[in-house]
Design an enzyme around this catalytic site. Structure first.
Site, mmCIF file in Angstrom:
data_model
loop_
_atom_site.group_PDB
_atom_site.id
_atom_site.type_symbol
_atom_site.label_atom_id
_atom_site.label_comp_id
_atom_site.label_asym_id
_atom_site.label_seq_id
_atom_site.Cartn_x
_atom_site.Cartn_y
_atom_site.Cartn_z
ATOM 1 N N LYS A 41 7.509 -6.561 -4.657
ATOM 2 C CA LYS A 41 8.032 -5.351 -5.144
ATOM 3 C C LYS A 41 9.706 -5.359 -5.910
ATOM 4 O O LYS A 41 9.864 -4.962 -6.860
ATOM 5 C CB LYS A 41 7.830 -4.027 -4.442
ATOM 6 N N GLU A 90 13.659 3.377 -2.544
ATOM 7 C CA GLU A 90 13.296 4.215 -3.690
ATOM 8 C C GLU A 90 13.775 5.605 -3.560
ATOM 9 O O GLU A 90 13.421 6.351 -2.463
ATOM 10 C CB GLU A 90 11.954 3.922 -4.315
ATOM 11 N N HIS A 142 -1.300 7.722 0.517
ATOM 12 C CA HIS A 142 -0.980 7.014 -0.344
ATOM 13 C C HIS A 142 -1.968 6.136 -1.126
ATOM 14 O O HIS A 142 -1.735 4.930 -1.624
ATOM 15 C CB HIS A 142 0.290 6.203 0.043
ATOM 16 N N ARG A 172 -4.811 -8.143 -11.123
ATOM 17 C CA ARG A 172 -6.304 -8.376 -10.731
ATOM 18 C C ARG A 172 -6.906 -7.349 -11.055
ATOM 19 O O ARG A 172 -6.399 -6.301 -11.810
ATOM 20 C CB ARG A 172 -6.403 -8.383 -9.072
#
Ligand code: ADP
Length: 490
Positions: free
Chosen positions: A116, A200, A235, A292
Protein backbone atom coordinates in the site's frame (compact mmCIF):
# COMPACT_ATOMS: atom_id res chain seq x y z
CA UNK A 1 -4.35 -19.87 -28.30
CA UNK A 2 -4.47 -21.35 -24.83
CA UNK A 3 -5.20 -25.08 -24.77
CA UNK A 4 -5.63 -26.05 -21.12
CA UNK A 5 -6.03 -23.87 -18.03
CA UNK A 6 -5.26 -24.87 -14.45
CA UNK A 7 -7.50 -23.18 -11.87
CA UNK A 8 -5.89 -23.65 -8.42
CA UNK A 9 -8.92 -22.32 -6.60
CA UNK A 10 -12.28 -23.33 -5.19
CA UNK A 11 -15.94 -22.49 -4.84
CA UNK A 12 -17.85 -20.16 -7.11
CA UNK A 13 -14.84 -18.54 -8.77
CA UNK A 14 -13.51 -21.90 -9.93
CA UNK A 15 -16.90 -22.64 -11.52
CA UNK A 16 -17.00 -19.16 -13.06
CA UNK A 17 -13.66 -19.65 -14.77
CA UNK A 18 -14.44 -23.21 -15.91
CA UNK A 19 -17.64 -21.98 -17.57
CA UNK A 20 -15.73 -19.34 -19.53
CA UNK A 21 -13.13 -21.94 -20.56
CA UNK A 22 -15.82 -24.22 -21.93
CA UNK A 23 -17.40 -21.40 -23.91
CA UNK A 24 -13.99 -20.46 -25.29
CA UNK A 25 -13.18 -24.05 -26.29
CA UNK A 26 -10.36 -24.24 -23.77
CA UNK A 27 -9.89 -27.28 -21.50
CA UNK A 28 -10.13 -26.67 -17.77
CA UNK A 29 -8.22 -28.39 -14.99
CA UNK A 30 -9.21 -27.94 -11.34
CA UNK A 31 -6.38 -27.83 -8.79
CA UNK A 32 -7.94 -28.71 -5.45
CA UNK A 33 -7.29 -29.54 -1.83
CA UNK A 34 -8.41 -33.01 -0.82
CA UNK A 35 -9.71 -31.43 2.40
CA UNK A 36 -12.33 -29.58 0.33
CA UNK A 37 -15.69 -30.92 -0.87
CA UNK A 38 -15.25 -30.38 -4.62
CA UNK A 39 -18.10 -32.56 -5.89
CA UNK A 40 -20.16 -29.65 -7.21
CA UNK A 41 -17.28 -27.58 -8.58
CA UNK A 42 -15.66 -30.60 -10.25
CA UNK A 43 -18.64 -31.10 -12.60
CA UNK A 44 -17.73 -27.99 -14.54
CA UNK A 45 -14.14 -29.03 -15.19
CA UNK A 46 -12.70 -31.36 -17.80
CA UNK A 47 -10.16 -32.72 -15.36
CA UNK A 48 -8.88 -32.29 -11.80
CA UNK A 49 -5.54 -32.61 -10.04
CA UNK A 50 -5.00 -32.67 -6.26
CA UNK A 51 -2.74 -30.04 -4.67
CA UNK A 52 -2.42 -32.11 -1.50
CA UNK A 53 -4.67 -32.86 1.41
CA UNK A 54 -4.03 -29.99 3.80
CA UNK A 55 -5.49 -26.58 4.48
CA UNK A 56 -5.05 -23.56 2.20
CA UNK A 57 -1.43 -22.94 3.16
CA UNK A 58 -0.38 -26.45 2.18
CA UNK A 59 -2.41 -26.53 -1.05
CA UNK A 60 -3.93 -23.47 -2.78
CA UNK A 61 -1.20 -21.20 -1.40
CA UNK A 62 1.78 -23.37 -2.28
CA UNK A 63 3.43 -21.96 -5.44
CA UNK A 64 5.63 -25.00 -6.06
CA UNK A 65 2.69 -27.39 -5.79
CA UNK A 66 0.60 -25.27 -8.14
CA UNK A 67 3.34 -25.15 -10.78
CA UNK A 68 3.90 -28.87 -10.35
CA UNK A 69 0.16 -29.53 -10.78
CA UNK A 70 0.16 -27.49 -13.99
CA UNK A 71 3.04 -29.55 -15.33
CA UNK A 72 1.55 -32.89 -14.31
CA UNK A 73 -1.82 -31.91 -15.70
CA UNK A 74 -0.22 -30.57 -18.93
CA UNK A 75 -1.80 -27.13 -18.50
CA UNK A 76 -0.26 -24.36 -20.59
CA UNK A 77 -1.89 -21.58 -18.54
CA UNK A 78 -2.96 -20.79 -14.96
CA UNK A 79 -5.92 -18.65 -13.95
CA UNK A 80 -5.55 -17.96 -10.22
CA UNK A 81 -9.07 -16.57 -9.63
CA UNK A 82 -9.17 -14.26 -6.59
CA UNK A 83 -7.72 -14.76 -3.12
CA UNK A 84 -5.04 -17.39 -2.53
CA UNK A 85 -2.10 -16.82 -4.94
CA UNK A 86 -3.87 -14.35 -7.22
CA UNK A 87 -1.94 -11.31 -6.02
CA UNK A 88 1.40 -12.98 -5.43
CA UNK A 89 4.01 -11.79 -7.89
CA UNK A 90 5.87 -14.98 -7.01
CA UNK A 91 3.31 -17.14 -8.86
CA UNK A 92 3.32 -14.92 -11.95
CA UNK A 93 7.15 -15.02 -11.97
CA UNK A 94 7.21 -18.80 -11.46
CA UNK A 95 4.83 -19.19 -14.41
CA UNK A 96 7.11 -17.08 -16.61
CA UNK A 97 10.04 -19.22 -15.59
CA UNK A 98 8.20 -22.49 -16.25
CA UNK A 99 6.89 -21.32 -19.63
CA UNK A 100 3.30 -21.29 -18.39
CA UNK A 101 0.96 -18.41 -19.29
CA UNK A 102 -0.20 -16.51 -16.21
CA UNK A 103 -3.71 -15.22 -16.87
CA UNK A 104 -3.40 -11.89 -15.15
CA UNK A 105 -0.99 -8.97 -14.93
CA UNK A 106 2.78 -9.04 -15.21
CA UNK A 107 4.70 -9.99 -12.07
CA UNK A 108 6.14 -6.45 -12.00
CA UNK A 109 2.66 -4.84 -11.90
CA UNK A 110 1.57 -7.13 -9.07
CA UNK A 111 4.73 -6.28 -7.14
CA UNK A 112 4.30 -2.53 -7.73
CA UNK A 113 0.78 -2.61 -6.33
CA UNK A 114 1.45 -5.20 -3.62
CA UNK A 115 2.47 -2.72 -0.98
CA UNK A 116 0.00 0.00 0.00
CA UNK A 117 2.86 2.37 0.81
CA UNK A 118 4.67 1.84 -2.49
CA UNK A 119 1.52 2.08 -4.55
CA UNK A 120 0.76 5.39 -2.80
CA UNK A 121 4.21 6.68 -3.83
CA UNK A 122 3.55 5.62 -7.40
CA UNK A 123 0.12 7.27 -7.48
CA UNK A 124 1.56 10.52 -6.16
CA UNK A 125 4.10 10.48 -9.02
CA UNK A 126 1.24 9.90 -11.47
CA UNK A 127 -0.81 12.76 -10.02
CA UNK A 128 -3.55 10.47 -8.65
CA UNK A 129 -4.78 11.81 -5.28
CA UNK A 130 -4.08 9.64 -2.20
CA UNK A 131 -5.56 9.98 1.30
CA UNK A 132 -3.52 12.52 3.31
CA UNK A 133 -1.20 10.41 5.45
CA UNK A 134 2.24 9.01 6.14
CA UNK A 135 3.80 6.26 4.03
CA UNK A 136 7.48 6.64 4.82
CA UNK A 137 10.16 4.03 5.43
CA UNK A 138 10.89 5.22 8.98
CA UNK A 139 8.72 3.03 11.21
CA UNK A 140 9.95 4.32 14.54
CA UNK A 141 7.05 4.74 16.98
CA UNK A 142 8.10 8.33 17.69
CA UNK A 143 8.03 9.17 13.98
CA UNK A 144 4.62 7.53 13.61
CA UNK A 145 3.38 9.51 16.62
CA UNK A 146 4.61 12.83 15.22
CA UNK A 147 3.12 12.03 11.82
CA UNK A 148 -0.24 11.07 13.35
CA UNK A 149 -0.38 14.42 15.10
CA UNK A 150 0.43 16.18 11.83
CA UNK A 151 -2.34 14.27 9.96
CA UNK A 152 -4.79 14.97 12.77
CA UNK A 153 -7.07 12.53 14.58
CA UNK A 154 -8.83 10.30 13.88
CA UNK A 155 -6.19 8.41 11.92
CA UNK A 156 -6.32 4.96 10.41
CA UNK A 157 -3.35 2.69 11.01
CA UNK A 158 -2.93 0.23 8.13
CA UNK A 159 -0.61 -2.63 7.33
CA UNK A 160 1.29 -1.76 4.19
CA UNK A 161 1.16 -5.38 3.04
CA UNK A 162 -2.44 -5.58 4.23
CA UNK A 163 -5.60 -6.99 2.79
CA UNK A 164 -8.97 -8.16 4.03
CA UNK A 165 -9.05 -5.39 6.64
CA UNK A 166 -6.29 -7.07 8.65
CA UNK A 167 -3.92 -4.88 10.63
CA UNK A 168 -6.29 -1.92 10.40
CA UNK A 169 -6.98 0.24 13.51
CA UNK A 170 -8.96 3.44 13.91
CA UNK A 171 -7.23 5.74 16.39
CA UNK A 172 -9.24 8.63 17.79
CA UNK A 173 -6.72 10.25 20.12
CA UNK A 174 -2.98 10.44 20.75
CA UNK A 175 -3.04 8.19 23.81
CA UNK A 176 -4.65 5.34 21.84
CA UNK A 177 -1.95 5.44 19.20
CA UNK A 178 0.90 3.45 20.70
CA UNK A 179 -1.15 0.35 21.64
CA UNK A 180 -2.87 0.48 18.23
CA UNK A 181 0.48 0.59 16.44
CA UNK A 182 1.78 -2.33 18.46
CA UNK A 183 -1.25 -4.53 17.90
CA UNK A 184 -1.43 -3.64 14.20
CA UNK A 185 2.25 -4.55 13.84
CA UNK A 186 1.67 -7.89 15.53
CA UNK A 187 -1.32 -8.70 13.34
CA UNK A 188 0.48 -7.59 10.16
CA UNK A 189 3.52 -9.69 11.02
CA UNK A 190 1.36 -12.72 11.68
CA UNK A 191 -0.87 -12.34 8.61
CA UNK A 192 1.57 -11.04 6.00
CA UNK A 193 5.04 -11.63 7.42
CA UNK A 194 5.63 -7.86 7.13
CA UNK A 195 4.91 -5.40 9.95
CA UNK A 196 5.35 -2.12 8.11
CA UNK A 197 2.53 0.34 8.71
CA UNK A 198 1.16 3.46 7.12
CA UNK A 199 -1.10 6.13 8.51
CA UNK A 200 -4.04 7.74 6.77
CA UNK A 201 -6.52 10.39 7.78
CA UNK A 202 -9.59 8.44 8.86
CA UNK A 203 -12.44 9.63 6.69
CA UNK A 204 -15.79 9.66 8.48
CA UNK A 205 -18.74 8.24 6.58
CA UNK A 206 -16.93 7.63 3.31
CA UNK A 207 -18.01 5.65 0.31
CA UNK A 208 -15.93 2.97 -1.35
CA UNK A 209 -16.05 3.31 -5.12
CA UNK A 210 -13.83 1.28 -7.41
CA UNK A 211 -13.26 1.07 -11.15
CA UNK A 212 -12.94 -2.04 -13.24
CA UNK A 213 -10.08 -1.60 -15.63
CA UNK A 214 -8.67 -3.83 -18.35
CA UNK A 215 -5.32 -3.42 -20.07
CA UNK A 216 -3.25 -5.16 -22.74
CA UNK A 217 0.15 -4.75 -21.07
CA UNK A 218 1.26 -2.36 -23.83
CA UNK A 219 -0.18 0.83 -22.38
CA UNK A 220 -3.71 0.42 -23.74
CA UNK A 221 -6.21 0.56 -20.89
CA UNK A 222 -9.98 0.90 -20.79
CA UNK A 223 -12.27 1.20 -17.80
CA UNK A 224 -15.57 -0.62 -17.46
CA UNK A 225 -17.16 1.87 -15.07
CA UNK A 226 -17.46 1.91 -11.32
CA UNK A 227 -18.77 -0.31 -8.56
CA UNK A 228 -20.03 1.14 -5.30
CA UNK A 229 -18.98 -1.22 -2.52
CA UNK A 230 -19.84 1.02 0.43
CA UNK A 231 -22.08 -1.44 2.22
CA UNK A 232 -19.47 -3.20 4.33
CA UNK A 233 -19.20 -5.05 7.59
CA UNK A 234 -15.87 -4.68 9.36
CA UNK A 235 -14.31 -3.22 6.22
CA UNK A 236 -15.47 -6.20 4.15
CA UNK A 237 -17.86 -5.76 1.25
CA UNK A 238 -21.37 -7.13 1.62
CA UNK A 239 -23.28 -5.46 -1.23
CA UNK A 240 -21.86 -4.07 -4.46
CA UNK A 241 -23.72 -2.13 -7.10
CA UNK A 242 -23.24 -0.22 -10.29
CA UNK A 243 -23.75 2.59 -11.20
CA UNK A 244 -22.88 4.27 -7.89
CA UNK A 245 -26.07 5.92 -6.60
CA UNK A 246 -26.37 9.70 -6.31
CA UNK A 247 -23.11 10.56 -8.12
CA UNK A 248 -22.86 12.89 -11.09
CA UNK A 249 -21.46 11.76 -14.44
CA UNK A 250 -18.82 14.42 -14.04
CA UNK A 251 -17.48 12.97 -10.77
CA UNK A 252 -17.52 9.43 -12.13
CA UNK A 253 -15.65 10.51 -15.24
CA UNK A 254 -12.93 12.20 -13.21
CA UNK A 255 -12.51 9.08 -11.12
CA UNK A 256 -12.45 6.89 -14.24
CA UNK A 257 -9.66 9.02 -15.70
CA UNK A 258 -7.63 8.65 -12.48
CA UNK A 259 -8.21 4.86 -12.50
CA UNK A 260 -7.02 4.56 -16.10
CA UNK A 261 -3.94 6.67 -15.30
CA UNK A 262 -3.15 4.41 -12.34
CA UNK A 263 -3.40 1.27 -14.47
CA UNK A 264 -1.34 2.76 -17.31
CA UNK A 265 1.30 3.69 -14.77
CA UNK A 266 2.03 0.00 -14.13
CA UNK A 267 1.58 -1.18 -17.76
CA UNK A 268 -1.41 -3.09 -16.63
CA UNK A 269 -2.40 -6.29 -18.39
CA UNK A 270 -5.71 -8.17 -17.95
CA UNK A 271 -8.50 -7.33 -15.48
CA UNK A 272 -7.83 -5.21 -12.41
CA UNK A 273 -9.54 -2.83 -10.02
CA UNK A 274 -8.58 0.62 -8.80
CA UNK A 275 -10.21 1.41 -5.46
CA UNK A 276 -11.06 4.88 -4.21
CA UNK A 277 -12.46 6.25 -1.01
CA UNK A 278 -14.84 9.18 -1.43
CA UNK A 279 -15.57 11.78 1.26
CA UNK A 280 -19.09 13.09 1.92
CA UNK A 281 -17.91 16.26 0.09
CA UNK A 282 -17.17 14.11 -3.00
CA UNK A 283 -13.41 14.34 -2.79
CA UNK A 284 -11.89 11.05 -3.88
CA UNK A 285 -8.60 9.39 -3.01
CA UNK A 286 -6.80 6.30 -4.29
CA UNK A 287 -6.94 3.45 -1.76
CA UNK A 288 -5.27 0.54 -3.54
CA UNK A 289 -5.25 -1.44 -6.73
CA UNK A 290 -6.29 -5.07 -6.79
CA UNK A 291 -4.32 -6.82 -9.49
CA UNK A 292 -6.78 -9.61 -10.18
CA UNK A 293 -10.36 -10.47 -10.98
CA UNK A 294 -12.58 -9.18 -8.19
CA UNK A 295 -15.37 -11.05 -6.35
CA UNK A 296 -17.83 -8.39 -7.51
CA UNK A 297 -16.88 -8.47 -11.21
CA UNK A 298 -20.29 -9.87 -12.32
CA UNK A 299 -22.17 -6.58 -11.75
CA UNK A 300 -19.81 -4.95 -14.24
CA UNK A 301 -20.46 -7.78 -16.69
CA UNK A 302 -24.20 -7.26 -16.37
CA UNK A 303 -24.26 -3.50 -16.99
CA UNK A 304 -21.51 -3.46 -19.62
CA UNK A 305 -22.64 -6.63 -21.41
CA UNK A 306 -19.18 -8.23 -21.33
CA UNK A 307 -17.56 -11.44 -20.13
CA UNK A 308 -14.41 -10.42 -18.28
CA UNK A 309 -13.06 -13.95 -17.90
CA UNK A 310 -13.41 -14.74 -21.60
CA UNK A 311 -11.69 -11.46 -22.35
CA UNK A 312 -8.86 -12.49 -20.01
CA UNK A 313 -8.55 -15.85 -21.76
CA UNK A 314 -8.54 -14.26 -25.22
CA UNK A 315 -5.91 -11.67 -24.28
CA UNK A 316 -3.68 -14.26 -22.59
CA UNK A 317 -3.92 -16.39 -25.72
CA UNK A 318 -2.35 -13.62 -27.76
CA UNK A 319 -5.40 -11.51 -28.60
CA UNK A 320 -5.71 -7.75 -28.38
CA UNK A 321 -7.76 -5.58 -26.05
CA UNK A 322 -11.33 -6.62 -26.87
CA UNK A 323 -12.90 -3.15 -26.50
CA UNK A 324 -12.32 0.48 -27.32
CA UNK A 325 -13.44 2.90 -24.60
CA UNK A 326 -16.11 4.42 -26.85
CA UNK A 327 -17.66 0.97 -27.44
CA UNK A 328 -18.34 0.51 -23.73
CA UNK A 329 -21.60 1.66 -22.18
CA UNK A 330 -23.28 1.26 -18.82
CA UNK A 331 -26.84 0.05 -19.23
CA UNK A 332 -29.32 -0.48 -16.38
CA UNK A 333 -28.38 -1.27 -12.79
CA UNK A 334 -26.84 -4.35 -11.17
CA UNK A 335 -26.50 -5.31 -7.49
CA UNK A 336 -24.63 -8.23 -5.97
CA UNK A 337 -24.95 -9.74 -2.52
CA UNK A 338 -22.64 -12.36 -1.05
CA UNK A 339 -24.36 -15.41 0.42
CA UNK A 340 -22.46 -16.77 3.41
CA UNK A 341 -22.82 -19.73 5.74
CA UNK A 342 -22.78 -17.55 8.85
CA UNK A 343 -25.06 -16.62 11.71
CA UNK A 344 -26.10 -12.95 11.68
CA UNK A 345 -27.82 -13.49 15.05
CA UNK A 346 -24.59 -14.63 16.65
CA UNK A 347 -21.81 -12.25 15.62
CA UNK A 348 -21.80 -13.57 12.05
CA UNK A 349 -19.89 -16.64 13.16
CA UNK A 350 -19.03 -18.89 10.20
CA UNK A 351 -21.16 -22.01 10.06
CA UNK A 352 -20.30 -25.49 8.89
CA UNK A 353 -22.40 -28.52 8.02
CA UNK A 354 -24.03 -30.23 5.12
CA UNK A 355 -26.37 -28.38 2.79
CA UNK A 356 -29.45 -30.56 3.12
CA UNK A 357 -31.66 -28.63 0.74
CA UNK A 358 -30.65 -26.05 -1.82
CA UNK A 359 -32.72 -24.08 -4.27
CA UNK A 360 -31.48 -21.08 -6.21
CA UNK A 361 -33.66 -18.26 -7.46
CA UNK A 362 -33.97 -17.70 -11.19
CA UNK A 363 -35.94 -15.60 -13.66
CA UNK A 364 -35.13 -12.56 -15.77
CA UNK A 365 -32.14 -10.54 -14.59
CA UNK A 366 -31.19 -13.06 -11.89
CA UNK A 367 -27.71 -14.59 -11.92
CA UNK A 368 -26.33 -16.93 -9.29
CA UNK A 369 -22.63 -17.72 -9.22
CA UNK A 370 -22.48 -20.58 -6.74
CA UNK A 371 -19.80 -22.94 -5.51
CA UNK A 372 -22.13 -25.32 -3.70
CA UNK A 373 -25.29 -27.34 -4.24
CA UNK A 374 -27.46 -29.77 -2.32
CA UNK A 375 -25.26 -32.18 -0.37
CA UNK A 376 -22.14 -29.98 -0.26
CA UNK A 377 -20.26 -30.17 3.02
CA UNK A 378 -19.28 -26.74 4.34
CA UNK A 379 -16.03 -27.27 6.21
CA UNK A 380 -14.12 -25.09 8.63
CA UNK A 381 -10.92 -24.92 6.59
CA UNK A 382 -12.07 -22.49 3.94
CA UNK A 383 -14.04 -19.32 3.39
CA UNK A 384 -17.77 -19.78 4.12
CA UNK A 385 -19.00 -17.85 1.05
CA UNK A 386 -21.48 -20.13 -0.69
CA UNK A 387 -22.53 -18.05 -3.65
CA UNK A 388 -23.15 -14.62 -5.08
CA UNK A 389 -26.56 -13.43 -6.14
CA UNK A 390 -26.55 -10.78 -8.83
CA UNK A 391 -29.72 -8.99 -9.93
CA UNK A 392 -29.92 -6.79 -12.96
CA UNK A 393 -32.77 -4.50 -14.04
CA UNK A 394 -33.36 -1.32 -16.02
CA UNK A 395 -33.29 0.90 -12.90
CA UNK A 396 -31.92 0.78 -9.35
CA UNK A 397 -35.42 0.52 -7.89
CA UNK A 398 -36.30 -2.39 -10.13
CA UNK A 399 -32.98 -4.09 -9.32
CA UNK A 400 -33.75 -3.81 -5.58
CA UNK A 401 -37.26 -5.23 -6.09
CA UNK A 402 -35.75 -8.11 -8.03
CA UNK A 403 -33.10 -8.75 -5.40
CA UNK A 404 -35.72 -8.78 -2.66
CA UNK A 405 -37.77 -11.30 -4.63
CA UNK A 406 -34.75 -13.45 -5.51
CA UNK A 407 -33.55 -13.54 -1.87
CA UNK A 408 -37.04 -14.64 -0.87
CA UNK A 409 -36.82 -17.48 -3.41
CA UNK A 410 -33.33 -18.53 -2.27
CA UNK A 411 -33.53 -21.53 0.04
CA UNK A 412 -30.58 -23.07 1.82
CA UNK A 413 -31.27 -25.54 4.61
CA UNK A 414 -28.91 -27.49 6.82
CA UNK A 415 -26.66 -24.58 7.69
CA UNK A 416 -27.50 -21.05 8.77
CA UNK A 417 -26.98 -18.35 6.18
CA UNK A 418 -27.17 -14.57 5.96
CA UNK A 419 -30.03 -14.65 3.41
CA UNK A 420 -32.77 -13.18 5.65
CA UNK A 421 -30.39 -10.56 6.99
CA UNK A 422 -29.48 -9.54 3.43
CA UNK A 423 -33.17 -9.15 2.67
CA UNK A 424 -33.57 -6.75 5.57
CA UNK A 425 -30.53 -4.88 4.32
CA UNK A 426 -31.64 -4.45 0.70
CA UNK A 427 -35.18 -3.49 1.70
CA UNK A 428 -34.00 -0.91 4.24
CA UNK A 429 -35.45 2.54 3.36
CA UNK A 430 -32.05 4.21 3.63
CA UNK A 431 -30.56 1.74 1.15
CA UNK A 432 -33.53 2.28 -1.17
CA UNK A 433 -32.74 6.02 -1.01
CA UNK A 434 -29.14 5.37 -1.99
CA UNK A 435 -27.88 6.90 1.25
CA UNK A 436 -24.94 4.52 1.46
CA UNK A 437 -21.62 4.77 3.27
CA UNK A 438 -19.20 2.33 4.85
CA UNK A 439 -20.95 3.04 8.16
CA UNK A 440 -24.35 1.93 6.90
CA UNK A 441 -24.47 -1.45 8.63
CA UNK A 442 -23.12 -0.15 11.93
CA UNK A 443 -25.51 2.83 11.84
CA UNK A 444 -28.55 0.65 11.15
CA UNK A 445 -27.54 -2.33 13.24
CA UNK A 446 -30.71 -2.34 15.30
CA UNK A 447 -33.17 -2.10 12.45
CA UNK A 448 -31.30 -4.87 10.63
CA UNK A 449 -31.82 -7.29 13.51
CA UNK A 450 -34.42 -9.97 13.18
CA UNK A 451 -37.69 -8.79 14.76
CA UNK A 452 -40.11 -11.61 14.04
CA UNK A 453 -38.95 -14.93 12.64
CA UNK A 454 -38.72 -14.61 8.89
CA UNK A 455 -38.57 -18.30 8.26
CA UNK A 456 -42.21 -18.56 7.22
CA UNK A 457 -41.85 -17.87 3.46
CA UNK A 458 -38.86 -20.18 3.18
CA UNK A 459 -40.56 -22.98 5.09
CA UNK A 460 -43.70 -22.57 3.00
CA UNK A 461 -41.64 -22.75 -0.16
CA UNK A 462 -39.85 -25.89 0.95
CA UNK A 463 -43.06 -27.57 2.04
CA UNK A 464 -44.76 -26.77 -1.25
CA UNK A 465 -41.84 -28.30 -3.12
CA UNK A 466 -41.96 -31.58 -1.19
CA UNK A 467 -44.65 -33.43 -3.18
CA UNK A 468 -42.76 -32.74 -6.39
CA UNK A 469 -39.55 -33.96 -4.81
CA UNK A 470 -41.28 -37.05 -3.60
CA UNK A 471 -42.53 -38.10 -7.00
CA UNK A 472 -39.27 -37.27 -8.69
CA UNK A 473 -36.69 -38.49 -6.25
CA UNK A 474 -38.02 -40.34 -3.30
CA UNK A 475 -34.54 -40.83 -1.82
CA UNK A 476 -34.12 -37.09 -1.25
CA UNK A 477 -37.28 -36.68 0.79
CA UNK A 478 -36.03 -37.93 4.12
CA UNK A 479 -33.13 -35.51 4.12
CA UNK A 480 -35.41 -32.58 3.31
CA UNK A 481 -37.63 -33.37 6.28
CA UNK A 482 -34.59 -33.91 8.47
CA UNK A 483 -33.27 -30.53 7.58
CA UNK A 484 -36.55 -28.77 8.21
CA UNK A 485 -36.65 -30.48 11.58
CA UNK A 486 -33.16 -29.51 12.64
CA UNK A 487 -33.66 -26.01 11.30
CA UNK A 488 -36.84 -25.68 13.33
CA UNK A 489 -34.87 -26.45 16.48
CA UNK A 490 -32.08 -24.02 15.62
P1 ADP B 1 -7.82 -3.95 2.71
O1 ADP B 1 -6.80 -4.09 1.63
O2 ADP B 1 -7.38 -4.51 4.02
O3 ADP B 1 -9.19 -4.40 2.31
P2 ADP B 1 -8.35 -1.15 2.06
O4 ADP B 1 -7.29 -0.12 2.09
O5 ADP B 1 -8.78 -1.64 0.71
O6 ADP B 1 -7.91 -2.38 3.00
O7 ADP B 1 -9.63 -0.61 2.82
C1 ADP B 1 -10.73 -1.42 3.12
C2 ADP B 1 -11.88 -0.57 3.63
O8 ADP B 1 -11.49 0.14 4.81
C3 ADP B 1 -12.35 0.50 2.68
O9 ADP B 1 -13.27 0.03 1.74
C4 ADP B 1 -12.98 1.49 3.65
O10 ADP B 1 -14.24 1.05 4.08
C5 ADP B 1 -12.07 1.42 4.84
N1 ADP B 1 -11.00 2.46 4.76
C6 ADP B 1 -9.79 2.33 4.18
N2 ADP B 1 -9.07 3.47 4.28
C7 ADP B 1 -9.85 4.35 4.94
C8 ADP B 1 -9.68 5.72 5.39
N3 ADP B 1 -8.55 6.39 5.17
N4 ADP B 1 -10.71 6.30 6.05
C9 ADP B 1 -11.86 5.62 6.31
N5 ADP B 1 -12.07 4.35 5.93
C10 ADP B 1 -11.09 3.71 5.25
Amino acid sequence: MIRRVLVPNRGEIAVRIARACREAGVESLLGYSEADDIRYVRRYFDDAVPLGSGDARETYLDVARVIDAARKGTADAIHPGYGFLSERAELAAACDEAGIIFIGPKASSIAAMGSKAESRHLMQRLGVPVVPGYDGEDQNVNTLTTEAARIGFPVLVKASAGGGGKGMRIVRSADELRPAIESAQREAKKSFGDDRLLLERYIEEPRHVEFQIFGDGNGNVVHLFERDCSIQRRHQKVIEETPAPRYSDELRQRMAAAAVAAARGVDYRSAGTVEFIVTPENEFYFLEMNTRLQVEHPITEEVAGVDLVRAQLALAGGGTLPWKQEDLHQRGHAIEVRIYAEDPDDRFLPQSGKIAFYREPSGPGVRVDAGVSQGTEIGVNFDPMLAKLICYAESRDAAIDRLDRALRDYIVLGTKTNISWLRRLVTHPAFRDGRVSTRFIADHEESLQRSTPEIVPAIAAVLSSIPKQRSQRSAGVASVWDSVGSWGRA
